[in-house]
Design an enzyme around this catalytic site. Structure first.
Site, PDB file in Angstrom:
ATOM      1  N   ARG A  53       0.937  -1.211   0.006  1.00 39.55           N
ATOM      2  CA  ARG A  53      -0.045   0.115   0.064  1.00 39.55           C
ATOM      3  C   ARG A  53       0.821   1.192  -0.023  1.00 39.55           C
ATOM      4  NH1 ARG A  53      -2.133   3.218   4.470  1.00 39.55           N
ATOM      5  NH2 ARG A  53      -3.963   4.394   3.687  1.00 39.55           N
ATOM      6  N   HIS A 104      -2.930  11.192   0.457  1.00 39.90           N
ATOM      7  CA  HIS A 104      -2.475  10.750   1.813  1.00 39.90           C
ATOM      8  C   HIS A 104      -1.630  12.205   2.515  1.00 39.90           C
ATOM      9  CE1 HIS A 104      -0.973   7.476   4.908  1.00 39.90           C
ATOM     10  NE2 HIS A 104      -0.578   8.496   5.451  1.00 39.90           N
ATOM     11  N   GLU A 153      -7.356   8.300   6.143  1.00 37.87           N
ATOM     12  CA  GLU A 153      -7.864   9.420   7.322  1.00 37.87           C
ATOM     13  C   GLU A 153      -8.306  10.596   7.209  1.00 37.87           C
ATOM     14  OE1 GLU A 153      -4.532   8.822   9.943  1.00 37.87           O
ATOM     15  OE2 GLU A 153      -4.690   6.906  10.151  1.00 37.87           O
ATOM     16  N   ASN A 156      -7.533   2.067   9.657  1.00 33.30           N
ATOM     17  CA  ASN A 156      -6.172   2.318  10.511  1.00 33.30           C
ATOM     18  C   ASN A 156      -6.369   2.320  11.846  1.00 33.30           C
ATOM     19  OD1 ASN A 156      -5.265   2.563   7.838  1.00 33.30           O
ATOM     20  ND2 ASN A 156      -4.638   4.525   8.205  1.00 33.30           N
ATOM     21  N   TYR A 203      -4.390   2.080  15.939  1.00 34.15           N
ATOM     22  CA  TYR A 203      -3.245   2.195  16.579  1.00 34.15           C
ATOM     23  C   TYR A 203      -3.589   2.030  18.197  1.00 34.15           C
ATOM     24  CZ  TYR A 203      -0.906   3.582  12.272  1.00 34.15           C
ATOM     25  OH  TYR A 203      -0.031   3.498  11.216  1.00 34.15           O
ATOM     26  N   GLU A 208      -3.513  -0.159   8.069  1.00 34.43           N
ATOM     27  CA  GLU A 208      -2.338   0.322   8.753  1.00 34.43           C
ATOM     28  C   GLU A 208      -2.665  -0.233  10.260  1.00 34.43           C
ATOM     29  OE1 GLU A 208      -1.304   4.603   9.087  1.00 34.43           O
ATOM     30  OE2 GLU A 208      -1.769   4.717   6.764  1.00 34.43           O
TER      31      GLU A 208
HETATM   32  C1  GBH Z   1      -1.627   7.205  10.513  1.00 35.95           C
HETATM   33  O1  GBH Z   1      -1.935   8.154  11.482  1.00 35.95           O
HETATM   34  C2  GBH Z   1      -1.061   7.859   9.445  1.00 35.95           C
HETATM   35  O2  GBH Z   1      -1.912   7.433   8.218  1.00 35.95           O
HETATM   36  C3  GBH Z   1       0.425   7.577   8.862  1.00 35.95           C
HETATM   37  O3  GBH Z   1       0.798   8.585   8.013  1.00 35.95           O
HETATM   38  C4  GBH Z   1       1.274   7.644  10.132  1.00 35.95           C
HETATM   39  O4  GBH Z   1       2.632   7.675  10.063  1.00 35.95           O
HETATM   40  C5  GBH Z   1       0.752   6.632  11.031  1.00 35.95           C
HETATM   41  O5  GBH Z   1      -0.587   6.636  11.302  1.00 35.95           O
HETATM   42  C6  GBH Z   1       1.438   7.018  12.426  1.00 35.95           C
HETATM   43  O6  GBH Z   1       1.172   8.125  13.151  1.00 35.95           O
HETATM   44  O7  GBH Z   1      -3.394  11.456  19.946  1.00 35.95           O
HETATM   45  O8  GBH Z   1      -3.192   9.956  21.883  1.00 35.95           O
HETATM   46  O9  GBH Z   1      -5.346  10.632  21.217  1.00 35.95           O
HETATM   47  C7  GBH Z   1      -2.577   7.864  12.718  1.00 35.95           C
HETATM   48  C8  GBH Z   1      -3.320   8.846  13.199  1.00 35.95           C
HETATM   49  C9  GBH Z   1      -3.014   7.839  15.498  1.00 35.95           C
HETATM   50  C10 GBH Z   1      -4.190   9.959  15.112  1.00 35.95           C
HETATM   51  C11 GBH Z   1      -3.636   7.953  16.802  1.00 35.95           C
HETATM   52  C12 GBH Z   1      -5.164   9.726  16.399  1.00 35.95           C
HETATM   53  C13 GBH Z   1      -4.689   8.983  18.466  1.00 35.95           C
HETATM   54  C14 GBH Z   1      -3.995   8.883  19.864  1.00 35.95           C
HETATM   55  N1  GBH Z   1      -3.664   8.734  14.848  1.00 35.95           N
HETATM   56  N2  GBH Z   1      -4.298   9.007  17.515  1.00 35.95           N
HETATM   57  S1  GBH Z   1      -4.069  10.154  20.840  1.00 35.95           S
END
Ligand code: GBH
Length: 476
Positions: free
Chosen positions: A83, A127, A172, A302, A304, A375
């Protein structure tokens, strides 16, 4: 839905797609080469104080020159799919009008090289690197940007055609709209909640228009997709009605503002009511919400970390003259509360159960919708050991536990087609510059040498076998 750590190995479906992901501005570099125009991320990162250490994507991983080596790494990892994103200003420098043949040729060559190695290209058209000329006309607050995006998408469908496995319109939109226009952490760095909501709508509209344009060119064979970063918001106190109300409000502005129009062709009534104190929503024209929806073969997710919110009387009421920068754009009486660890180097909490919860709840709400984890990954303070290797056991276990959580969602009935590790390479982590490393492959920014971390070796075995070992049985 709790994703208990597996005690036995997990077999993934035969046709499950194992991939890895990157994005143009984060890896390409060559910002001034090949006829590329200027994007909002060039402008933003070159503005003092906007990124950690003043880092920019001018060189990044120099992928523009090293793409062949990078494709070889993907091949050696044995991945089914890759991707990546297309830099809009590289193929259309001003965002409208003339296209740049040299830029299009770069992606066309990359796509051919991937296919030659049996790697499926999964393309993201946006992106976050908006052509600066479009920002000068208002960027995503300008409705015309959505139409310009559709024309760019149409041209990509013509030139890359049936070689692309999945067409992801946007990555996103939450980040593009809220980090870009509400809290200023991302380009273009604006801090105006109404601008952010306007941008969110125009991004939704851009998806609908672009999806239709791609469909017109490629017909039913095109797989249309969008990637969302949906938020798993947990109530601070699950027994508190008020905290559950806070979750509803956060869910409306963080998730359903996208899911509603994109998947149901309508904005949620409760969202429109919640934010009526801030906007009359007149930027949503009659018929728009239906235009945002196109049949989607794949919904990209995505994931995290998770978040927590609580009801807090008075929160979100910004005094006259002060700037509102909350990503809970305009939401009243709700505040985020700290989430317990462990944390990654981003400070985000590690909570694989949120992955299962999100996928299962999406499946419950949109039963026929195929999903793909586009992601997932983590930044840790990697170090090169004396033996020359990067022993990133923390990343291996992060990946393991989240993939296990994807497996749990599949077991619970969710139609999840694939998983993409973020990221193939260490790269430009937006406002954190090169300080945060997400790669399964390390990049030495002085020499551009790529070194596989333990996580890369581990992921290669997984991709080869589709068998996720039990947590107690991780080897690499
Ligand atoms: C992605 O964004 C992007 O698509 C990518 O380009 C980037 O490199 C990757 O993730 C890593 O960052 O702020 O503590 O509430 C992810 C963006 C991650 C935004 C989690 C909101 C919440 C955590 N998101 N975040 S917090």
């Amino acid at each position: 839905e709790e994703a208990a750590p597996s005690t036995t190995a997990r077999q993934f479906p035969e046709d499950f797609v194992w991939g890895s992901a990157t994005a143009a501005y984060q890896i390409e570099g060559a910002a001034g080469e090949g006829g590329r125009g200027v994007s909002i991320w060039d402008t933003f990162s070159r503005t003092p104080g906007k990124t950690l250490n003043g880092d920019t994507g001018d060189v990044a991983d120099d992928h523009y020159h090293r793409w062949a080596e990078d494709v070889a790494h993907i091949k050696d990892l044995g991945l089914d799919a890759y991707r990546f994103s297309i830099s809009w200003p590289r193929v259309q420098p001003g965002g409208s009008g003339e296209f740049n043949a040299e830029g299009i040729a770069f992606y066309s060559t990359l796509v051919d090289a991937l296919i030659a190695e049996g790697i499926k290209p999964v393309v993201t058209l946006y992106h976050w690197d908006l052509p600066q000329e479009l920002e000068d006309e208002g960027g995503w607050t300008n409705r015309a940007t959505a139409y310009a995006f559709a024309e760019y998408a149409r041209r990509m469908a013509v030139d890359l055609g049936d070689r692309i496995d999945v067409w992801t319109t946007l990555n996103e939109p939450w980040c593009a709209a809220y980090l870009g226009y509400a809290n200023g952490e991302h380009a273009p760095g604006r801090t105006d909640p109404v601008a952010a909501l306007t941008a969110a709508h125009h991004l939704n509209l851009a998806h609908g228009l672009a999806g239709r344009a791609i469909r017109e060119v490629l017909g039913e064979d095109a797989n249309i997709s969008i990637t969302l970063n949906l938020h798993v918001n947990r109530p601070a106190d699950p027994t508190s009605e008020l905290d559950l109300e806070a979750v509803r409000r956060a869910d409306a502005v963080g998730n359903r503002i996208f899911l509603g129009p994109l998947l149901e062709g309508a904005y949620p009534a409760d969202l429109l009511a919640d934010l009526a104190h801030l906007t009359d929503w007149s930027f949503i024209q009659p018929g728009d919400a239906e235009l945002c929806r196109v049949p989607m073969e794949i919904l990209g997710i995505n994931y995290y970390s998770t978040g927590k919110v609580r009801y807090a009387e008075g929160a979100g009421r910004v005094p006259e003259g002060e700037i509102a920068t909350s990503v809970l754009v305009g939401v009243l009486d709700v505040e985020g509360v700290p989430v317990p660890g462990p944390y990654t180097a981003m400070g985000w909490n590690i909570d694989p159960s949120g992955m299962t919860e999100l996928l299962v709840s999406l499946h419950a709400t949109y039963p026929g919708q195929a999903l793909m984890v586009t992601e997932n990954g983590a930044a840790f303070a990697d170090e090169v050991s004396a033996d020359g290797h990067v022993h990133d056991a923390d990343r291996v276990s992060y990946l393991h536990d989240h993939i296990d959580a994807v497996g749990a969602a599949i077991e619970a009935g969710a139609d999840v087609r694939g998983y993409f590790a973020w990221s193939l390479l260490d790269n430009f982590e937006w406002s954190f510059g090169y300080d945060r490393r997400f790669g399964i492959i390390r990049v030495d920014y002085d020499t551009q040498v790529r070194t596989w971390k333990d996580s890369a070796y581990w992921y290669r075995t997984l991709a080869a076998t589709s068998v996720l070992p039990a947590a107690s049985d991780i080897r690499y």
